[in-house]
Motif scaffolding. Structure first.
Motif, PDB file in Angstrom:
ATOM      1  N   ASP A 145      24.219 -19.261 -22.072  1.00  0.00           N
ATOM      2  CA  ASP A 145      24.061 -20.753 -22.223  1.00  0.00           C
ATOM      3  C   ASP A 145      22.793 -21.140 -22.576  1.00  0.00           C
ATOM      4  N   ARG A 171      30.294  -9.703 -29.512  1.00  0.00           N
ATOM      5  CA  ARG A 171      31.016 -10.814 -29.829  1.00  0.00           C
ATOM      6  C   ARG A 171      32.007 -10.583 -31.037  1.00  0.00           C
ATOM      7  N   SER A 202      34.145 -11.480 -37.391  1.00  0.00           N
ATOM      8  CA  SER A 202      35.053 -11.902 -38.401  1.00  0.00           C
ATOM      9  C   SER A 202      35.135 -11.052 -39.671  1.00  0.00           C
ATOM     10  N   ALA A 242      35.128 -18.535 -39.584  1.00  0.00           N
ATOM     11  CA  ALA A 242      36.320 -18.516 -38.593  1.00  0.00           C
ATOM     12  C   ALA A 242      36.740 -17.001 -38.410  1.00  0.00           C
ATOM     13  N   GLY A 247      30.038 -27.762 -34.282  1.00  0.00           N
ATOM     14  CA  GLY A 247      31.261 -27.349 -33.503  1.00  0.00           C
ATOM     15  C   GLY A 247      31.449 -25.686 -33.444  1.00  0.00           C
ATOM     16  N   GLU A 248      32.673 -25.239 -33.379  1.00  0.00           N
ATOM     17  CA  GLU A 248      32.853 -24.188 -32.887  1.00  0.00           C
ATOM     18  C   GLU A 248      32.943 -22.995 -34.074  1.00  0.00           C
ATOM     19  N   LEU A 249      33.005 -23.876 -35.108  1.00  0.00           N
ATOM     20  CA  LEU A 249      33.068 -22.726 -36.358  1.00  0.00           C
ATOM     21  C   LEU A 249      31.627 -22.525 -36.812  1.00  0.00           C
ATOM     22  N   CYS A 250      30.531 -23.022 -36.305  1.00  0.00           N
ATOM     23  CA  CYS A 250      29.140 -22.703 -36.812  1.00  0.00           C
ATOM     24  C   CYS A 250      28.718 -21.447 -35.705  1.00  0.00           C
ATOM     25  N   GLU A 251      28.359 -20.379 -36.683  1.00  0.00           N
ATOM     26  CA  GLU A 251      27.917 -19.129 -36.024  1.00  0.00           C
ATOM     27  C   GLU A 251      26.595 -19.211 -35.727  1.00  0.00           C
ATOM     28  N   ARG A 263      25.706 -29.178 -32.081  1.00  0.00           N
ATOM     29  CA  ARG A 263      26.678 -30.039 -31.658  1.00  0.00           C
ATOM     30  C   ARG A 263      27.834 -30.486 -32.682  1.00  0.00           C
TER      31      ARG A 263
END
Length: 192
Positions: free
Chosen positions: A28, A95, A98, A161, A129-133, A126
């Motif tokens: 974090d 991690r 993909s 993804a 989002g989640e698709l950003c590595e 921000r």
């Protein structure tokens, strides 16, 4: 920790911090724009892990010779080692990777010198989002093509993804979201 002889003024200190944070497996982790006495607000960021401020990263121009106008760049990261030792860590597990290709998008924004590079990075992360590595600052430019009192900050965003190849439309949508977020929040202009 003193970081010297690095080429670019904002990215070098930030990238050095990322290497340290990744090596220590800090969880974090983020860089937040900061205002500290005696430090330029556009070149200062607080180092945060697990919601706790661990220290500060500063990139500045230091005067080397009083009368010649010559200057050198300095990068400093000051960390509280007690807080660093108590910071939450990621598990040793790797991690997921993909098997699908990633898409890189480069965006350069012209922003006022008072806007911290870390603030743009946070806004991009921000919005992406989640698709950003990853979001990486790779260039800082001041010069003829940029108005006085401003600089161009260029970032590379990597989208991917785990379950599919992203479509051109999905990547274009994510790109648009990121641009809108930075333009709105920081009164930035996309540099073409």
């Amino acid at each position: 920790m003193l970081l010297t002889d690095l080429d670019d003024d904002a990215g070098a200190a930030l990238n050095a911090w990322r290497v340290v944070a990744d090596a220590l497996r800090l969880e974090d982790v983020e860089l937040r724009p900061a205002s500290h006495e005696g430090m330029h607000p556009a070149r200062t960021a607080e180092v945060v892990a697990g919601g706790t401020v661990l220290g500060v990263v500063v990139s500045s121009i230091l005067r080397r010779f009083r009368n010649t106008g010559s200057s050198s760049r300095g990068r400093v990261a000051e960390l509280d080692l007690h807080k660093l030792a108590a910071a939450p860590l990621r598990p040793l597990a790797a991690r997921p990777v993909s098997r699908f290709p990633s898409s890189d998008v480069d965006l350069a924004f012209v922003v006022d010198d008072s806007v911290p590079a870390a603030a743009i990075e946070v806004a991009l992360g921000r919005a992406a989002g989640e698709l950003c590595e990853s979001v990486e600052l790779f260039d800082v430019y001041r010069g003829a093509a940029v108005r006085e009192g401003s600089r161009s900050l260029a970032y590379r965003l990597r989208f991917c993804a785990l379950d599919r190849t992203l479509t051109d439309g999905e990547v274009a949508g994510l790109r648009s979201q990121c641009i809108a977020a930075v333009e709105t929040k920081h009164r930035a202009t996309l540099r073409s």
